[in-house]
Write a protein that holds these residues in place. Structure first.
Motif, short mmCIF file in Angstrom:
data_model
loop_
_atom_site.label_atom_id
_atom_site.label_comp_id
_atom_site.label_asym_id
_atom_site.label_seq_id
_atom_site.Cartn_x
_atom_site.Cartn_y
_atom_site.Cartn_z
N ALA A 65 12.53 -28.18 -23.47
CA ALA A 65 11.54 -29.09 -22.08
C ALA A 65 10.05 -29.51 -22.07
CB ALA A 65 12.25 -29.05 -21.19
N ASP A 66 9.51 -27.82 -21.95
CA ASP A 66 8.03 -28.94 -21.91
C ASP A 66 7.99 -29.04 -23.29
OD1 ASP A 66 7.82 -27.02 -20.04
OD2 ASP A 66 7.80 -24.88 -20.61
N ALA A 67 7.68 -28.44 -24.81
CA ALA A 67 7.59 -29.64 -25.51
C ALA A 67 7.53 -31.36 -25.60
CB ALA A 67 7.97 -29.32 -26.71
N LEU A 68 9.43 -31.58 -25.09
CA LEU A 68 9.12 -33.22 -24.96
C LEU A 68 9.00 -33.51 -24.31
CD1 LEU A 68 13.57 -32.49 -25.30
CD2 LEU A 68 12.22 -32.88 -26.77
N VAL A 69 8.65 -33.20 -23.04
CA VAL A 69 7.51 -33.79 -21.90
C VAL A 69 5.96 -33.70 -22.60
CG1 VAL A 69 6.30 -33.29 -19.88
CG2 VAL A 69 8.85 -33.07 -19.60
N ARG A 70 5.43 -32.79 -23.54
CA ARG A 70 4.38 -32.99 -23.82
C ARG A 70 4.06 -34.23 -24.43
NH1 ARG A 70 3.77 -28.59 -25.71
NH2 ARG A 70 4.60 -29.51 -28.15
N ASP A 71 5.15 -34.04 -25.65
CA ASP A 71 5.07 -35.23 -26.69
C ASP A 71 5.69 -36.21 -26.34
OD1 ASP A 71 4.02 -32.58 -27.93
OD2 ASP A 71 6.23 -32.24 -29.42
N GLY A 86 8.21 -43.16 -19.51
CA GLY A 86 7.29 -41.65 -19.40
C GLY A 86 9.00 -40.55 -19.32
N ALA A 87 8.12 -39.35 -19.04
CA ALA A 87 9.30 -37.95 -19.25
C ALA A 87 8.95 -37.34 -18.13
CB ALA A 87 8.80 -37.15 -20.52
N LEU A 88 9.77 -36.29 -17.97
CA LEU A 88 9.58 -35.37 -16.55
C LEU A 88 10.37 -34.46 -17.26
CD1 LEU A 88 10.93 -37.08 -13.36
CD2 LEU A 88 11.04 -38.29 -15.11
N ARG A 89 9.55 -33.37 -16.44
CA ARG A 89 10.59 -32.26 -15.89
C ARG A 89 12.04 -32.72 -15.38
NH1 ARG A 89 8.87 -27.14 -17.68
NH2 ARG A 89 10.89 -26.77 -16.79
N LEU A 90 13.22 -31.90 -15.34
CA LEU A 90 14.09 -32.09 -14.38
C LEU A 90 14.21 -30.64 -13.91
CD1 LEU A 90 17.11 -32.89 -17.27
CD2 LEU A 90 15.80 -34.69 -15.26
N ARG A 131 12.78 -31.39 -32.52
CA ARG A 131 12.49 -30.12 -31.57
C ARG A 131 13.69 -28.70 -31.56
NH1 ARG A 131 8.02 -31.69 -33.21
NH2 ARG A 131 6.70 -32.96 -31.63
N ALA A 132 14.96 -29.36 -31.32
CA ALA A 132 15.94 -28.58 -30.89
C ALA A 132 16.55 -28.00 -32.28
CB ALA A 132 16.85 -29.45 -29.60
N LEU A 133 17.11 -28.64 -33.54
CA LEU A 133 17.71 -28.97 -34.85
C LEU A 133 16.60 -28.68 -36.09
CD1 LEU A 133 20.92 -31.45 -33.50
CD2 LEU A 133 20.64 -28.52 -33.51
N GLY A 134 15.52 -28.84 -35.47
CA GLY A 134 14.91 -29.39 -36.78
C GLY A 134 14.54 -30.26 -38.28
N ARG A 135 15.59 -31.68 -37.72
CA ARG A 135 15.11 -32.86 -38.75
C ARG A 135 15.21 -33.68 -37.50
NH1 ARG A 135 19.41 -31.79 -43.34
NH2 ARG A 135 19.06 -30.08 -44.71
N PRO A 136 14.92 -34.93 -37.79
CA PRO A 136 14.59 -36.29 -36.66
C PRO A 136 15.79 -36.79 -36.86
CG PRO A 136 12.98 -36.35 -38.22
CD PRO A 136 13.59 -35.42 -38.19
#
Length: 331
Positions: free
Chosen positions: A264-270, A282-286, A318-323
Protein backbone atom coordinates in the motif's frame (compact mmCIF):
# COMPACT_ATOMS: atom_id res chain seq x y z
CA UNK A 1 -23.79 14.83 -1.71
CA UNK A 2 -23.01 12.93 1.47
CA UNK A 3 -19.96 10.79 2.13
CA UNK A 4 -19.54 8.84 5.36
CA UNK A 5 -16.14 7.25 5.92
CA UNK A 6 -14.55 5.04 8.57
CA UNK A 7 -17.84 4.39 10.31
CA UNK A 8 -19.06 1.24 12.01
CA UNK A 9 -22.70 0.50 11.29
CA UNK A 10 -22.71 -2.52 13.59
CA UNK A 11 -24.51 -4.54 10.92
CA UNK A 12 -23.26 -8.10 10.35
CA UNK A 13 -21.93 -9.12 6.97
CA UNK A 14 -24.81 -10.41 4.82
CA UNK A 15 -25.09 -14.04 3.76
CA UNK A 16 -25.35 -14.49 -0.02
CA UNK A 17 -24.15 -18.11 -0.18
CA UNK A 18 -27.48 -19.30 -1.62
CA UNK A 19 -30.35 -17.80 -3.56
CA UNK A 20 -32.67 -17.94 -0.56
CA UNK A 21 -30.10 -16.33 1.73
CA UNK A 22 -29.37 -13.60 -0.83
CA UNK A 23 -33.07 -12.84 -1.24
CA UNK A 24 -33.35 -12.29 2.52
CA UNK A 25 -30.14 -10.21 2.59
CA UNK A 26 -31.48 -8.01 -0.22
CA UNK A 27 -34.74 -7.50 1.67
CA UNK A 28 -32.80 -6.52 4.81
CA UNK A 29 -30.60 -4.14 2.83
CA UNK A 30 -33.62 -2.55 1.15
CA UNK A 31 -35.47 -2.12 4.44
CA UNK A 32 -32.50 -0.54 6.27
CA UNK A 33 -31.65 2.05 3.59
CA UNK A 34 -33.37 5.19 4.87
CA UNK A 35 -32.46 7.11 1.72
CA UNK A 36 -34.89 4.86 -0.17
CA UNK A 37 -37.93 5.96 1.84
CA UNK A 38 -39.23 8.38 -0.84
CA UNK A 39 -39.01 5.60 -3.48
CA UNK A 40 -40.86 2.58 -2.10
CA UNK A 41 -44.02 2.68 -4.22
CA UNK A 42 -44.52 -0.54 -6.22
CA UNK A 43 -44.20 -0.45 -10.03
CA UNK A 44 -47.55 -0.97 -11.79
CA UNK A 45 -46.01 -3.34 -14.36
CA UNK A 46 -44.42 -6.02 -12.13
CA UNK A 47 -43.92 -6.17 -8.39
CA UNK A 48 -40.37 -5.38 -7.25
CA UNK A 49 -38.17 -8.44 -6.71
CA UNK A 50 -40.56 -10.77 -8.55
CA UNK A 51 -39.46 -13.61 -10.84
CA UNK A 52 -37.22 -12.18 -13.56
CA UNK A 53 -36.46 -9.13 -11.41
CA UNK A 54 -34.63 -10.96 -8.62
CA UNK A 55 -31.21 -11.85 -10.02
CA UNK A 56 -28.57 -13.98 -8.33
CA UNK A 57 -25.09 -15.08 -9.35
CA UNK A 58 -22.61 -17.10 -7.28
CA UNK A 59 -19.09 -17.81 -8.57
CA UNK A 60 -16.71 -20.18 -6.78
CA UNK A 61 -13.05 -20.11 -7.90
CA UNK A 62 -10.56 -22.83 -6.90
CA UNK A 63 -6.97 -23.62 -7.71
CA UNK A 64 -6.62 -26.86 -9.72
CA UNK A 65 -3.08 -28.13 -9.17
CA UNK A 66 -3.41 -30.77 -11.90
CA UNK A 67 -4.17 -28.08 -14.49
CA UNK A 68 -1.86 -25.54 -12.88
CA UNK A 69 -4.49 -22.80 -12.98
CA UNK A 70 -7.63 -21.47 -11.30
CA UNK A 71 -10.97 -22.88 -12.43
CA UNK A 72 -14.58 -21.80 -11.97
CA UNK A 73 -15.48 -24.80 -9.83
CA UNK A 74 -19.11 -23.94 -9.11
CA UNK A 75 -21.75 -21.53 -10.34
CA UNK A 76 -25.34 -20.78 -9.40
CA UNK A 77 -27.50 -18.25 -11.21
CA UNK A 78 -30.99 -16.82 -11.49
CA UNK A 79 -32.06 -14.63 -14.40
CA UNK A 80 -31.42 -11.93 -15.28
CA UNK A 81 -27.86 -12.53 -13.94
CA UNK A 82 -25.77 -15.07 -15.85
CA UNK A 83 -22.07 -15.63 -16.55
CA UNK A 84 -19.87 -17.00 -19.31
CA UNK A 85 -17.48 -19.85 -18.66
CA UNK A 86 -13.99 -19.06 -17.36
CA UNK A 87 -11.50 -17.97 -20.01
CA UNK A 88 -7.75 -17.31 -19.81
CA UNK A 89 -7.04 -14.14 -21.77
CA UNK A 90 -4.56 -12.54 -19.31
CA UNK A 91 -1.23 -13.11 -21.07
CA UNK A 92 0.76 -11.86 -18.08
CA UNK A 93 -1.14 -14.17 -15.69
CA UNK A 94 -1.99 -17.34 -17.67
CA UNK A 95 -3.25 -19.19 -14.57
CA UNK A 96 -5.87 -16.50 -13.81
CA UNK A 97 -9.50 -17.42 -14.51
CA UNK A 98 -11.42 -14.59 -16.19
CA UNK A 99 -15.22 -14.50 -16.07
CA UNK A 100 -17.63 -12.07 -17.74
CA UNK A 101 -20.97 -11.52 -16.03
CA UNK A 102 -24.06 -10.67 -18.09
CA UNK A 103 -27.44 -9.15 -17.35
CA UNK A 104 -29.79 -10.88 -19.79
CA UNK A 105 -32.24 -7.94 -19.78
CA UNK A 106 -29.46 -5.59 -20.93
CA UNK A 107 -30.19 -2.99 -18.26
CA UNK A 108 -31.40 -2.33 -14.72
CA UNK A 109 -34.99 -1.15 -14.31
CA UNK A 110 -37.25 -0.13 -11.43
CA UNK A 111 -37.99 -2.95 -9.01
CA UNK A 112 -34.83 -4.94 -9.85
CA UNK A 113 -33.00 -6.66 -7.00
CA UNK A 114 -29.59 -8.24 -7.76
CA UNK A 115 -27.08 -10.19 -5.66
CA UNK A 116 -23.54 -11.23 -6.62
CA UNK A 117 -21.52 -13.66 -4.48
CA UNK A 118 -17.89 -14.42 -5.41
CA UNK A 119 -15.66 -16.83 -3.48
CA UNK A 120 -11.91 -17.08 -4.16
CA UNK A 121 -10.53 -20.22 -2.50
CA UNK A 122 -6.99 -20.69 -1.19
CA UNK A 123 -4.25 -19.62 -3.64
CA UNK A 124 -6.73 -19.03 -6.48
CA UNK A 125 -6.45 -16.12 -8.93
CA UNK A 126 -9.48 -14.71 -10.71
CA UNK A 127 -10.75 -11.66 -12.55
CA UNK A 128 -14.46 -10.85 -12.83
CA UNK A 129 -15.81 -8.14 -15.12
CA UNK A 130 -19.00 -7.26 -17.00
CA UNK A 131 -19.96 -7.68 -20.63
CA UNK A 132 -20.74 -3.97 -21.02
CA UNK A 133 -21.72 -0.88 -19.09
CA UNK A 134 -24.51 -1.25 -16.52
CA UNK A 135 -27.33 1.05 -17.63
CA UNK A 136 -29.79 2.05 -14.89
CA UNK A 137 -32.93 3.15 -16.76
CA UNK A 138 -35.36 6.00 -16.13
CA UNK A 139 -37.66 5.27 -13.16
CA UNK A 140 -41.02 6.66 -12.11
CA UNK A 141 -41.73 4.11 -9.36
CA UNK A 142 -39.63 2.27 -6.76
CA UNK A 143 -35.85 1.79 -7.15
CA UNK A 144 -33.16 -0.82 -7.91
CA UNK A 145 -30.73 -2.55 -5.51
CA UNK A 146 -27.57 -4.59 -5.92
CA UNK A 147 -25.77 -6.49 -3.14
CA UNK A 148 -22.19 -7.65 -3.79
CA UNK A 149 -20.38 -10.14 -1.56
CA UNK A 150 -16.72 -11.16 -1.98
CA UNK A 151 -14.98 -13.84 0.11
CA UNK A 152 -11.23 -14.43 -0.22
CA UNK A 153 -9.21 -17.19 1.43
CA UNK A 154 -5.50 -17.38 2.28
CA UNK A 155 -3.15 -16.47 -0.57
CA UNK A 156 -5.95 -15.73 -3.04
CA UNK A 157 -6.06 -12.93 -5.60
CA UNK A 158 -9.35 -11.50 -6.89
CA UNK A 159 -10.12 -8.57 -9.17
CA UNK A 160 -13.60 -7.14 -9.80
CA UNK A 161 -13.43 -4.37 -12.39
CA UNK A 162 -16.81 -3.89 -14.12
CA UNK A 163 -17.54 -1.50 -16.98
CA UNK A 164 -19.07 1.91 -16.13
CA UNK A 165 -22.36 2.36 -14.28
CA UNK A 166 -24.56 4.81 -16.22
CA UNK A 167 -27.34 6.48 -14.26
CA UNK A 168 -30.17 7.66 -16.50
CA UNK A 169 -32.30 10.59 -15.39
CA UNK A 170 -34.67 9.94 -12.45
CA UNK A 171 -33.00 6.61 -11.67
CA UNK A 172 -32.69 5.43 -8.05
CA UNK A 173 -29.91 2.93 -7.41
CA UNK A 174 -28.50 1.54 -4.15
CA UNK A 175 -25.49 -0.77 -3.98
CA UNK A 176 -23.77 -2.42 -1.04
CA UNK A 177 -20.42 -4.22 -1.33
CA UNK A 178 -19.01 -6.46 1.43
CA UNK A 179 -15.50 -7.94 1.33
CA UNK A 180 -14.04 -10.54 3.70
CA UNK A 181 -10.36 -11.38 3.31
CA UNK A 182 -7.33 -12.42 5.41
CA UNK A 183 -4.11 -10.40 5.42
CA UNK A 184 -2.45 -12.77 2.92
CA UNK A 185 -5.15 -12.26 0.26
CA UNK A 186 -5.40 -9.38 -2.23
CA UNK A 187 -8.54 -7.83 -3.69
CA UNK A 188 -8.75 -5.13 -6.36
CA UNK A 189 -12.14 -3.45 -6.79
CA UNK A 190 -12.94 -0.76 -9.34
CA UNK A 191 -16.02 1.18 -10.34
CA UNK A 192 -16.79 4.13 -12.61
CA UNK A 193 -19.87 6.31 -12.25
CA UNK A 194 -21.26 8.11 -15.32
CA UNK A 195 -24.02 10.61 -14.38
CA UNK A 196 -26.29 10.18 -17.39
CA UNK A 197 -26.18 9.97 -21.18
CA UNK A 198 -24.58 13.33 -21.78
CA UNK A 199 -26.08 14.15 -25.20
CA UNK A 200 -29.41 12.34 -24.82
CA UNK A 201 -31.58 14.85 -22.95
CA UNK A 202 -31.11 18.32 -21.51
CA UNK A 203 -32.01 17.00 -18.02
CA UNK A 204 -29.85 13.89 -18.26
CA UNK A 205 -26.52 15.07 -16.82
CA UNK A 206 -26.72 14.56 -13.03
CA UNK A 207 -30.44 14.04 -13.51
CA UNK A 208 -30.69 10.86 -11.45
CA UNK A 209 -32.67 10.96 -8.20
CA UNK A 210 -30.45 8.82 -5.96
CA UNK A 211 -27.17 6.95 -6.01
CA UNK A 212 -26.05 5.27 -2.79
CA UNK A 213 -23.01 2.99 -2.59
CA UNK A 214 -21.56 1.32 0.51
CA UNK A 215 -18.22 -0.49 0.79
CA UNK A 216 -17.35 -2.63 3.84
CA UNK A 217 -14.16 -4.61 4.50
CA UNK A 218 -13.74 -7.30 7.20
CA UNK A 219 -11.08 -9.81 8.18
CA UNK A 220 -13.78 -12.33 9.07
CA UNK A 221 -17.58 -12.37 8.94
CA UNK A 222 -17.94 -12.28 12.72
CA UNK A 223 -15.57 -9.33 13.29
CA UNK A 224 -16.22 -5.61 13.06
CA UNK A 225 -15.26 -4.08 9.69
CA UNK A 226 -11.78 -2.64 9.25
CA UNK A 227 -13.48 0.32 7.59
CA UNK A 228 -16.74 1.27 5.94
CA UNK A 229 -17.64 3.96 3.45
CA UNK A 230 -20.95 5.14 2.03
CA UNK A 231 -21.37 7.67 -0.74
CA UNK A 232 -24.88 9.11 -1.14
CA UNK A 233 -25.60 11.37 -4.12
CA UNK A 234 -28.94 13.17 -4.38
CA UNK A 235 -28.58 15.92 -7.03
CA UNK A 236 -32.10 17.42 -6.61
CA UNK A 237 -31.20 20.48 -8.67
CA UNK A 238 -27.68 20.84 -7.21
CA UNK A 239 -25.02 21.83 -9.72
CA UNK A 240 -22.62 18.93 -9.28
CA UNK A 241 -20.18 20.44 -11.76
CA UNK A 242 -19.58 23.49 -9.57
CA UNK A 243 -16.17 24.22 -8.09
CA UNK A 244 -17.32 23.14 -4.64
CA UNK A 245 -18.32 19.63 -5.81
CA UNK A 246 -16.90 18.20 -9.07
CA UNK A 247 -15.17 21.39 -10.30
CA UNK A 248 -16.34 20.88 -13.87
CA UNK A 249 -15.59 17.17 -14.06
CA UNK A 250 -18.39 14.70 -14.74
CA UNK A 251 -17.11 11.10 -14.50
CA UNK A 252 -15.99 9.61 -11.16
CA UNK A 253 -13.72 6.55 -10.92
CA UNK A 254 -12.75 4.73 -7.73
CA UNK A 255 -10.50 1.74 -6.98
CA UNK A 256 -9.75 -0.10 -3.75
CA UNK A 257 -6.55 -2.14 -3.59
CA UNK A 258 -6.86 -4.30 -0.46
CA UNK A 259 -3.24 -5.41 -0.19
CA UNK A 260 -0.58 -5.83 2.52
CA UNK A 261 0.64 -2.66 4.20
CA UNK A 262 4.07 -2.69 2.53
CA UNK A 263 2.47 -2.76 -0.91
CA UNK A 264 0.00 0.00 0.00
CA UNK A 265 2.82 2.43 0.82
CA UNK A 266 4.41 1.88 -2.59
CA UNK A 267 1.09 2.21 -4.42
CA UNK A 268 0.24 5.54 -2.79
CA UNK A 269 3.71 6.88 -3.50
CA UNK A 270 3.85 5.76 -7.14
CA UNK A 271 0.24 6.65 -8.06
CA UNK A 272 0.70 10.18 -6.72
CA UNK A 273 -1.83 12.98 -7.11
CA UNK A 274 -2.33 15.71 -9.71
CA UNK A 275 -4.86 17.99 -11.40
CA UNK A 276 -4.74 18.61 -15.15
CA UNK A 277 -7.19 20.06 -17.66
CA UNK A 278 -8.61 16.59 -18.32
CA UNK A 279 -8.21 14.72 -15.03
CA UNK A 280 -7.81 14.98 -11.28
CA UNK A 281 -6.56 11.97 -9.34
CA UNK A 282 -5.01 10.89 -6.10
CA UNK A 283 -4.21 7.88 -3.93
CA UNK A 284 -4.56 7.52 -0.18
CA UNK A 285 -3.99 4.97 2.56
CA UNK A 286 -7.01 3.08 3.86
CA UNK A 287 -7.72 2.77 7.61
CA UNK A 288 -6.46 -0.15 9.70
CA UNK A 289 -3.67 -1.00 7.22
CA UNK A 290 -6.29 -2.33 4.79
CA UNK A 291 -4.57 -1.10 1.61
CA UNK A 292 -4.90 1.88 -0.71
CA UNK A 293 -7.70 3.76 -2.50
CA UNK A 294 -7.41 5.58 -5.81
CA UNK A 295 -9.88 8.26 -6.97
CA UNK A 296 -10.19 9.84 -10.42
CA UNK A 297 -12.33 12.67 -11.79
CA UNK A 298 -12.54 13.31 -15.52
CA UNK A 299 -14.53 14.82 -18.36
CA UNK A 300 -15.04 11.55 -20.21
CA UNK A 301 -15.13 7.79 -19.76
CA UNK A 302 -12.05 7.01 -21.84
CA UNK A 303 -9.63 9.29 -20.00
CA UNK A 304 -10.86 8.06 -16.60
CA UNK A 305 -10.67 4.45 -17.78
CA UNK A 306 -7.06 4.90 -18.91
CA UNK A 307 -6.03 6.42 -15.58
CA UNK A 308 -7.76 3.65 -13.62
CA UNK A 309 -6.09 1.08 -15.84
CA UNK A 310 -2.71 2.63 -15.03
CA UNK A 311 -3.38 2.11 -11.34
CA UNK A 312 -4.66 -1.43 -12.00
CA UNK A 313 -1.44 -2.20 -13.86
CA UNK A 314 0.61 -0.68 -11.04
CA UNK A 315 -1.08 -2.95 -8.50
CA UNK A 316 -0.41 -5.99 -10.69
CA UNK A 317 3.24 -5.06 -11.17
CA UNK A 318 3.92 -4.42 -7.47
CA UNK A 319 2.03 -7.48 -6.21
CA UNK A 320 2.42 -10.09 -8.98
CA UNK A 321 5.57 -8.90 -10.71
CA UNK A 322 3.99 -8.18 -14.10
CA UNK A 323 1.91 -5.22 -15.34
CA UNK A 324 -1.35 -5.57 -17.24
CA UNK A 325 -0.95 -6.71 -20.85
CA UNK A 326 -2.08 -4.30 -23.60
CA UNK A 327 -5.82 -3.75 -23.66
CA UNK A 328 -7.94 -5.31 -26.39
CA UNK A 329 -8.28 -3.14 -29.52
CA UNK A 330 -12.08 -2.97 -29.19
CA UNK A 331 -11.81 -1.58 -25.65
Amino acid sequence: MREISCVDTGAPAPDCSSFQAARQALADMDRSAAELDPYRDEPPQMKSGSVGKLGYLRLDFRRDENLGRTVLADLDRRAPMIAQKALYWEESQPDMACVITITSTGCVVQGDRMALDVHARRNSRALVTTQSATKVHVMDHNHACQLQRFHLEEGSWLEYVPDPLILHRHSRYVQDTWVTLPESACFLYGEMLVPGRRWHHREELFGFDLYSAGFHVCRSDDEAPLFEERLVLEPDGTNFCSAAVMDGFEVFGSMFALVPETLADALVRDAGAAVTDDLAWGALRLPEHAGAAFRVLGHGVESVRRKMREFHSLVRERALGRPLPPDFLWR
